[in-house]
Design a protein around this motif. Structure first.
Motif, PDB file in Angstrom:
ATOM      1  N   ILE A  43     -79.961 -79.066  -2.124  1.00  0.00           N
ATOM      2  CA  ILE A  43     -80.840 -79.388  -3.261  1.00  0.00           C
ATOM      3  C   ILE A  43     -80.707 -80.865  -3.621  1.00  0.00           C
ATOM      4  CG2 ILE A  43     -81.191 -78.964  -5.727  1.00  0.00           C
ATOM      5  CD1 ILE A  43     -80.447 -76.025  -5.162  1.00  0.00           C
ATOM      6  N   VAL A  44     -79.451 -81.349  -3.667  1.00  0.00           N
ATOM      7  CA  VAL A  44     -79.217 -82.743  -4.045  1.00  0.00           C
ATOM      8  C   VAL A  44     -79.804 -83.678  -2.993  1.00  0.00           C
ATOM      9  CG1 VAL A  44     -77.419 -84.488  -4.359  1.00  0.00           C
ATOM     10  CG2 VAL A  44     -77.228 -82.261  -5.473  1.00  0.00           C
ATOM     11  N   LEU A  45     -79.541 -83.398  -1.731  1.00  0.00           N
ATOM     12  CA  LEU A  45     -79.989 -84.276  -0.659  1.00  0.00           C
ATOM     13  C   LEU A  45     -81.516 -84.256  -0.500  1.00  0.00           C
ATOM     14  CD1 LEU A  45     -77.239 -83.763   2.030  1.00  0.00           C
ATOM     15  CD2 LEU A  45     -77.604 -85.746   0.586  1.00  0.00           C
ATOM     16  N   ARG A  46     -82.112 -83.155  -0.761  1.00  0.00           N
ATOM     17  CA  ARG A  46     -83.566 -83.093  -0.651  1.00  0.00           C
ATOM     18  C   ARG A  46     -84.203 -83.966  -1.739  1.00  0.00           C
ATOM     19  NH1 ARG A  46     -85.964 -77.610   1.707  1.00  0.00           N
ATOM     20  NH2 ARG A  46     -84.400 -77.429   3.292  1.00  0.00           N
ATOM     21  N   GLY A  47     -83.513 -83.911  -2.834  1.00  0.00           N
ATOM     22  CA  GLY A  47     -84.047 -84.736  -3.926  1.00  0.00           C
ATOM     23  C   GLY A  47     -83.865 -86.213  -3.634  1.00  0.00           C
ATOM     24  N   GLU A  48     -82.793 -86.620  -2.968  1.00  0.00           N
ATOM     25  CA  GLU A  48     -82.485 -88.025  -2.735  1.00  0.00           C
ATOM     26  C   GLU A  48     -83.011 -88.508  -1.385  1.00  0.00           C
ATOM     27  OE1 GLU A  48     -78.450 -89.010  -3.414  1.00  0.00           O
ATOM     28  OE2 GLU A  48     -78.433 -88.119  -5.402  1.00  0.00           O
ATOM     29  N   ALA A  49     -82.800 -87.731  -0.370  1.00  0.00           N
ATOM     30  CA  ALA A  49     -83.210 -88.193   0.959  1.00  0.00           C
ATOM     31  C   ALA A  49     -84.596 -87.624   1.267  1.00  0.00           C
ATOM     32  CB  ALA A  49     -82.203 -87.746   2.003  1.00  0.00           C
ATOM     33  N   GLN A  50     -85.487 -88.520   1.624  1.00  0.00           N
ATOM     34  CA  GLN A  50     -86.858 -88.121   1.911  1.00  0.00           C
ATOM     35  C   GLN A  50     -87.182 -88.504   3.357  1.00  0.00           C
ATOM     36  OE1 GLN A  50     -89.004 -86.697  -0.356  1.00  0.00           O
ATOM     37  NE2 GLN A  50     -87.440 -86.641  -1.941  1.00  0.00           N
ATOM     38  N   GLY A  51     -88.036 -87.784   3.943  1.00  0.00           N
ATOM     39  CA  GLY A  51     -88.534 -88.157   5.251  1.00  0.00           C
ATOM     40  C   GLY A  51     -87.687 -87.602   6.376  1.00  0.00           C
ATOM     41  N   ALA A  52     -87.889 -88.167   7.593  1.00  0.00           N
ATOM     42  CA  ALA A  52     -87.220 -87.699   8.802  1.00  0.00           C
ATOM     43  C   ALA A  52     -85.726 -87.963   8.728  1.00  0.00           C
ATOM     44  CB  ALA A  52     -87.811 -88.381  10.024  1.00  0.00           C
ATOM     45  N   PHE A  53     -85.364 -89.142   8.209  1.00  0.00           N
ATOM     46  CA  PHE A  53     -83.940 -89.479   8.085  1.00  0.00           C
ATOM     47  C   PHE A  53     -83.256 -88.505   7.132  1.00  0.00           C
ATOM     48  CE2 PHE A  53     -80.615 -91.693   5.691  1.00  0.00           C
ATOM     49  CZ  PHE A  53     -79.693 -91.886   6.710  1.00  0.00           C
ATOM     50  N   GLY A  54     -83.871 -88.186   6.078  1.00  0.00           N
ATOM     51  CA  GLY A  54     -83.315 -87.258   5.091  1.00  0.00           C
ATOM     52  C   GLY A  54     -83.166 -85.864   5.670  1.00  0.00           C
ATOM     53  N   ALA A  55     -84.155 -85.400   6.418  1.00  0.00           N
ATOM     54  CA  ALA A  55     -84.084 -84.070   7.029  1.00  0.00           C
ATOM     55  C   ALA A  55     -82.961 -84.003   8.029  1.00  0.00           C
ATOM     56  CB  ALA A  55     -85.406 -83.744   7.676  1.00  0.00           C
ATOM     57  N   GLU A  56     -82.797 -85.055   8.859  1.00  0.00           N
ATOM     58  CA  GLU A  56     -81.718 -85.090   9.843  1.00  0.00           C
ATOM     59  C   GLU A  56     -80.366 -85.126   9.138  1.00  0.00           C
ATOM     60  OE1 GLU A  56     -79.859 -88.125  13.068  1.00  0.00           O
ATOM     61  OE2 GLU A  56     -82.015 -88.277  12.721  1.00  0.00           O
ATOM     62  N   LEU A  57     -80.246 -85.918   8.089  1.00  0.00           N
ATOM     63  CA  LEU A  57     -79.003 -86.044   7.328  1.00  0.00           C
ATOM     64  C   LEU A  57     -78.651 -84.711   6.662  1.00  0.00           C
ATOM     65  CD1 LEU A  57     -76.828 -88.008   6.318  1.00  0.00           C
ATOM     66  CD2 LEU A  57     -78.305 -88.487   4.380  1.00  0.00           C
ATOM     67  N   ILE A  58     -79.616 -84.017   6.161  1.00  0.00           N
ATOM     68  CA  ILE A  58     -79.399 -82.736   5.493  1.00  0.00           C
ATOM     69  C   ILE A  58     -78.898 -81.698   6.489  1.00  0.00           C
ATOM     70  CG2 ILE A  58     -80.561 -80.800   4.375  1.00  0.00           C
ATOM     71  CD1 ILE A  58     -82.243 -82.849   2.890  1.00  0.00           C
ATOM     72  N   SER A  59     -79.601 -81.582   7.628  1.00  0.00           N
ATOM     73  CA  SER A  59     -79.190 -80.571   8.602  1.00  0.00           C
ATOM     74  C   SER A  59     -77.806 -80.870   9.156  1.00  0.00           C
ATOM     75  CB  SER A  59     -80.225 -80.428   9.715  1.00  0.00           C
ATOM     76  OG  SER A  59     -80.428 -81.670  10.336  1.00  0.00           O
ATOM     77  N   LYS A  60     -77.456 -82.164   9.377  1.00  0.00           N
ATOM     78  CA  LYS A  60     -76.130 -82.537   9.870  1.00  0.00           C
ATOM     79  C   LYS A  60     -75.067 -82.223   8.823  1.00  0.00           C
ATOM     80  CE  LYS A  60     -73.546 -86.374  11.771  1.00  0.00           C
ATOM     81  NZ  LYS A  60     -73.470 -87.783  12.017  1.00  0.00           N
ATOM     82  N   SER A  61     -75.339 -82.527   7.570  1.00  0.00           N
ATOM     83  CA  SER A  61     -74.381 -82.267   6.477  1.00  0.00           C
ATOM     84  C   SER A  61     -74.163 -80.772   6.290  1.00  0.00           C
ATOM     85  CB  SER A  61     -74.878 -82.881   5.182  1.00  0.00           C
ATOM     86  OG  SER A  61     -74.937 -84.276   5.284  1.00  0.00           O
ATOM     87  N   ILE A  62     -75.199 -79.986   6.392  1.00  0.00           N
ATOM     88  CA  ILE A  62     -75.080 -78.528   6.256  1.00  0.00           C
ATOM     89  C   ILE A  62     -74.205 -77.975   7.366  1.00  0.00           C
ATOM     90  CG2 ILE A  62     -76.354 -76.367   6.396  1.00  0.00           C
ATOM     91  CD1 ILE A  62     -78.621 -77.741   4.874  1.00  0.00           C
ATOM     92  N   ALA A  63     -74.418 -78.445   8.594  1.00  0.00           N
ATOM     93  CA  ALA A  63     -73.608 -77.964   9.711  1.00  0.00           C
ATOM     94  C   ALA A  63     -72.153 -78.367   9.523  1.00  0.00           C
ATOM     95  CB  ALA A  63     -74.149 -78.534  11.022  1.00  0.00           C
ATOM     96  N   ASP A  64     -71.887 -79.597   9.033  1.00  0.00           N
ATOM     97  CA  ASP A  64     -70.503 -80.040   8.800  1.00  0.00           C
ATOM     98  C   ASP A  64     -69.837 -79.202   7.706  1.00  0.00           C
ATOM     99  OD1 ASP A  64     -70.630 -81.969  10.706  1.00  0.00           O
ATOM    100  OD2 ASP A  64     -71.037 -83.649   9.309  1.00  0.00           O
ATOM    101  N   LEU A  65     -70.548 -78.883   6.660  1.00  0.00           N
ATOM    102  CA  LEU A  65     -69.977 -78.089   5.566  1.00  0.00           C
ATOM    103  C   LEU A  65     -69.601 -76.673   6.037  1.00  0.00           C
ATOM    104  CD1 LEU A  65     -72.167 -78.982   2.464  1.00  0.00           C
ATOM    105  CD2 LEU A  65     -69.748 -79.438   2.774  1.00  0.00           C
ATOM    106  N   LYS A  66     -70.452 -76.085   6.858  1.00  0.00           N
ATOM    107  CA  LYS A  66     -70.171 -74.744   7.346  1.00  0.00           C
ATOM    108  C   LYS A  66     -68.927 -74.728   8.205  1.00  0.00           C
ATOM    109  CE  LYS A  66     -74.757 -72.690   7.148  1.00  0.00           C
ATOM    110  NZ  LYS A  66     -75.882 -72.124   7.856  1.00  0.00           N
ATOM    111  N   THR A  67     -68.738 -75.740   9.036  1.00  0.00           N
ATOM    112  CA  THR A  67     -67.546 -75.756   9.882  1.00  0.00           C
ATOM    113  C   THR A  67     -66.292 -76.056   9.093  1.00  0.00           C
ATOM    114  OG1 THR A  67     -67.902 -78.076  10.444  1.00  0.00           O
ATOM    115  CG2 THR A  67     -68.817 -76.443  11.958  1.00  0.00           C
TER     116      THR A  67
END
Length: 160
Positions: free
Chosen positions: A133-157
């Motif tokens: 939710i926080v990252l979607r609000g702050e990061a926009q666009g392709a860079f934001g989507a890539e950053l979000i998916s990478k951060s989500i994967a890191d948090l799960k591990t």
């Protein structure tokens, strides 16, 4: 001179002489001796029977004492056996309680591990959603989507 007393005295003397002449005094003596011998034999027999009864009584007293000692030994052995069985039962009960306690502790440990894992998973899930939710609000666009998916994967591990 022939009065009644004199006649009675003469008759008595004649009677005594006849008795002595016929040997009645010997017969009376032998009858009394036989009776005395019979009484003496009966007394000896009674003394022998008394001694025999005393011997039998002593024998029974001895047997009674032996039986009582044997009964006391049996009772003592039964008490010792009961104490041994009670000790074994206490040992088995203690062993049983220890094994049950160990099993309960193991179940508690497994439940704690599962609870910690579930809490971590729930925390990771909540953190992931919050970060998304926080990252979607702050990061926009392709860079934001890539950053979000990478951060989500890191948090799960990290949380698993």
């Amino acid at each position: 001179m022939l009065d009644a007393e004199f006649i009675v005295a003469v008759g008595f003397v004649i009677f005594v002489c006849l008795m002595v002449d016929l040997g009645v005094h010997g017969k009376i003596n032998s009858a009394l001796d036989a009776r005395a011998a019979r009484i003496s034999a009966e007394l000896a027999e009674a003394a022998r029977l008394r001694a025999e009864a005393d011997a039998v009584l002593a024998s029974f007293e001895h047997r009674r004492a032996e039986a009582q000692a044997e009964a006391e030994a049996v009772v003592a052995q039964a008490h010792a056996e009961a104490e041994r069985i009670a000790g074994e039962a206490r040992a088995r009960m203690t062993e049983f309680l220890q094994s049950r306690t160990k099993q309960a502790e193991e179940k508690i440990s497994v439940a704690e591990t599962q609870a910690v894992a579930e809490v971590r998973a729930a925390a990771a899930e909540a953190a992931t959603k919050a970060a998304e939710i926080v990252l979607r609000g702050e990061a926009q666009g392709a860079f934001g989507a890539e950053l979000i998916s990478k951060s989500i994967a890191d948090l799960k591990t990290k949380f698993q």
